[in-house]
Design an enzyme around this catalytic site. Sequence first.
Site, PDB file in Angstrom:
ATOM      1  CD  GLU A   1       0.369   4.428 -14.928  1.00 11.92           C
ATOM      2  OE1 GLU A   1       0.233   5.266 -13.977  1.00 11.92           O
ATOM      3  OE2 GLU A   1       0.819   3.475 -14.815  1.00 11.92           O
TER       4      GLU A   1
ATOM      5  CB  CYS B   1      -1.748  -1.785 -14.321  1.00 12.48           C
ATOM      6  SG  CYS B   1      -3.705  -0.703 -14.698  1.00 12.48           S
TER       7      CYS B   1
ATOM      8  CB  CYS C   1      -1.341   2.810 -17.214  1.00  6.81           C
ATOM      9  SG  CYS C   1      -2.480   3.092 -16.148  1.00  6.81           S
TER      10      CYS C   1
ATOM     11  CB  ALA D   1      13.906   4.736  23.666  1.00  2.43           C
TER      12      ALA D   1
ATOM     13  NE  ARG E   1       2.669   6.499  18.540  1.00  2.00           N
ATOM     14  CZ  ARG E   1       2.589   6.614  19.420  1.00  2.00           C
ATOM     15  NH1 ARG E   1       1.882   7.575  19.517  1.00  2.00           N
ATOM     16  NH2 ARG E   1       2.622   6.286  20.706  1.00  2.00           N
TER      17      ARG E   1
ATOM     18  CB  THR F   1       3.842  -2.055  26.797  1.00  8.89           C
ATOM     19  OG1 THR F   1       5.128  -2.798  26.622  1.00  8.89           O
ATOM     20  CG2 THR F   1       4.254  -0.669  26.206  1.00  8.89           C
TER      21      THR F   1
ATOM     22  CG  LEU G   1      -0.361   3.164  20.973  1.00  8.48           C
ATOM     23  CD1 LEU G   1      -1.025   1.262  20.316  1.00  8.48           C
ATOM     24  CD2 LEU G   1       1.029   2.853  21.332  1.00  8.48           C
TER      25      LEU G   1
ATOM     26  CD  GLU H   1       4.755   3.411  19.301  1.00 12.22           C
ATOM     27  OE1 GLU H   1       5.085   3.477  20.305  1.00 12.22           O
ATOM     28  OE2 GLU H   1       4.141   4.063  17.976  1.00 12.22           O
TER      29      GLU H   1
ATOM     30  N   GLY I   1       6.678  -4.374  24.438  1.00 11.45           N
ATOM     31  CA  GLY I   1       7.986  -4.896  25.225  1.00 11.45           C
ATOM     32  C   GLY I   1       8.663  -4.772  24.333  1.00 11.45           C
TER      33      GLY I   1
HETATM   34  C1  AOF Z   1      -2.298   2.726  -8.199  1.00 11.50           C
HETATM   35  N1  AOF Z   1      -1.919   3.842  -9.403  1.00 11.50           N
HETATM   36  O1  AOF Z   1      -0.998   5.179 -10.242  1.00 11.50           O
HETATM   37  C2  AOF Z   1      -0.467   2.541 -10.522  1.00 11.50           C
HETATM   38  C3  AOF Z   1      -0.936   1.190  -9.968  1.00 11.50           C
HETATM   39  O2  AOF Z   1      -7.359  -0.884  -8.617  1.00 11.50           O
HETATM   40  P1  AOF Z   1      -6.811  -0.353  -9.691  1.00 11.50           P
HETATM   41  O3  AOF Z   1      -7.462  -0.092 -10.693  1.00 11.50           O
HETATM   42  O4  AOF Z   1      -6.690   0.793  -8.923  1.00 11.50           O
HETATM   43  O5  AOF Z   1      -5.339  -1.251 -10.437  1.00 11.50           O
HETATM   44  C4  AOF Z   1      -4.376  -1.062  -8.249  1.00 11.50           C
HETATM   45  C5  AOF Z   1      -3.661  -1.965  -8.839  1.00 11.50           C
HETATM   46  O6  AOF Z   1      -3.007  -1.220 -10.639  1.00 11.50           O
HETATM   47  C6  AOF Z   1      -2.434  -1.837  -8.147  1.00 11.50           C
HETATM   48  O7  AOF Z   1      -2.134  -2.290  -7.118  1.00 11.50           O
HETATM   49  C7  AOF Z   1      -0.619  -1.446  -9.107  1.00 11.50           C
HETATM   50  O8  AOF Z   1       0.007  -2.564  -8.673  1.00 11.50           O
HETATM   51  C8  AOF Z   1      -1.460  -0.964 -10.348  1.00 11.50           C
HETATM   52  N2  AOF Z   1      -0.979   0.326 -10.569  1.00 11.50           N
HETATM   53  N3  AOF Z   1      -2.109   1.206  -9.011  1.00 11.50           N
HETATM   54  O9  AOF Z   1      -3.329   2.493  -7.774  1.00 11.50           O
HETATM   55  C9  AOF Z   1      -1.492   4.395  -9.826  1.00 11.50           C
HETATM   56  N4  AOF Z   1       0.076   3.172 -12.166  1.00 11.50           N
HETATM   57 ZN    ZN Z   2      -2.514   2.073 -14.277  1.00 16.20          ZN
END
Ligand code: AOF
Ligand code: ZN
EC number: 3.5.4.26
Length: 361
Positions: free
Chosen positions: A58, A83, A92, A162, A196, A208, A216, A295, A297
């Site tokens: 955002e 958030c 945000c 597989a 992977r 395995t 891996l 992966e 066994g």
């Molecule tokens: C993100 N990117 O675009 C949005 C997130 O530690 P911070 O401040 O980066 O917060 C991480 C948390 O914020 C994340 O676990 C999620 O719940 C929320 N939204 N996080 O890294 C973003 N919108």
């Molecule tokens: Zn945010």
Amino acid sequence: MYSKSTNEDERFMRRCLALARCGAGRTAPNPMVGAVVVHEGRIIGEGYHRAFGGPHAEVHAIAAVRDRDLLRRSTLYVTLEPCSHHGKTPPCADLIRRSGIPRVVVACVDPFPKVAGRGIGLLREAGVEVVVGVLEAEARHMNRFFLTAQTEQRPYVILKWAESADGFIDAQRLHADRPPVRLSDERSTRAVHSLRAEVASILVGARTARLDDPSLTVRHWSGPSPVRLLLDRHGQVPPTAHLFDGRVPTLLFTSPSNPTTPPNVTRIDVDPAQPVLQQLLQALHERQIQSLLVEGGAELHSHFIREGLWDEAHVETAPILLRDGVRAADLHSEGDAVRWSDRTDNKKHLLTVFFHRRQVL
Ligand code: AOF
Ligand code: ZN
């Protein structure tokens, strides 16, 4: 205030999903998130969460808008609830409120405990119209590793095996003296390597590791190699195994009674009296490892299936008859899959995907 989404909402959310994917491989353990600002049917700003610890989607999308006056008449689309907490970055939801954006369209709610609906609540309290659930299934699928870690407190588990056309895997169980039969071809090997490259960790069992001596690592695709995990309770894998070559970090899950520790591993002792897989998943969760590819066994797969500790299975059926081995049907029936889809990638290989009942999709 609940209002309906429109086809136009879906169109702009699709753009957000594509933007979010640009962060693939760089955001974990944070989610991939994309956002656009739309004024009168035109995108005037877009952004995505580029890397762990960096600004949220955002922030980039709003900062990209040149004519700031338009914000008061725009809609913000974002794939995850904005958030509400002070983490590595400020909330945000506050930024959106201050920007004057009157309408926000969200694909899915963020189950992260510090957010979990509070972001949407803050916006609505501030009089912003919020629509939730546009292309929600797609958004949840994209962040299924992150979402499972939040809701189940364990990594998202993908089983991969597989099997032969006559339904067997692991013929070596009966004929250890025979050379291993390759079930995968060039094309399916690439598919495995791309899988992977998407996950944070890969696990194999001791049998395995001993018989196949796998590395891996990601070689037939680009991307980082995940952390390698070996479950070897009794120290049966020789120290010369590829898993101990030090090229990629390896975690060894073993029991305290095993006297030897091979080179280049981080040793984690599990309590043999307690459920081992749960201890393993717990240890990964504590390290913020949100996805696990198993992966093999066959025995390890059936343990995960019997305990209901899996989310998705990738099964490849090869045009080869093994005639004996472990019956793959045992895994299928134990899996009790409720939804499945299959596609024939070419005439030879059938890639089948099962989804578990407790899918986050
Ligand atoms: C993100 N990117 O675009 C949005 C997130 O530690 P911070 O401040 O980066 O917060 C991480 C948390 O914020 C994340 O676990 C999620 O719940 C929320 N939204 N996080 O890294 C973003 N919108
Ligand atoms: Zn945010």
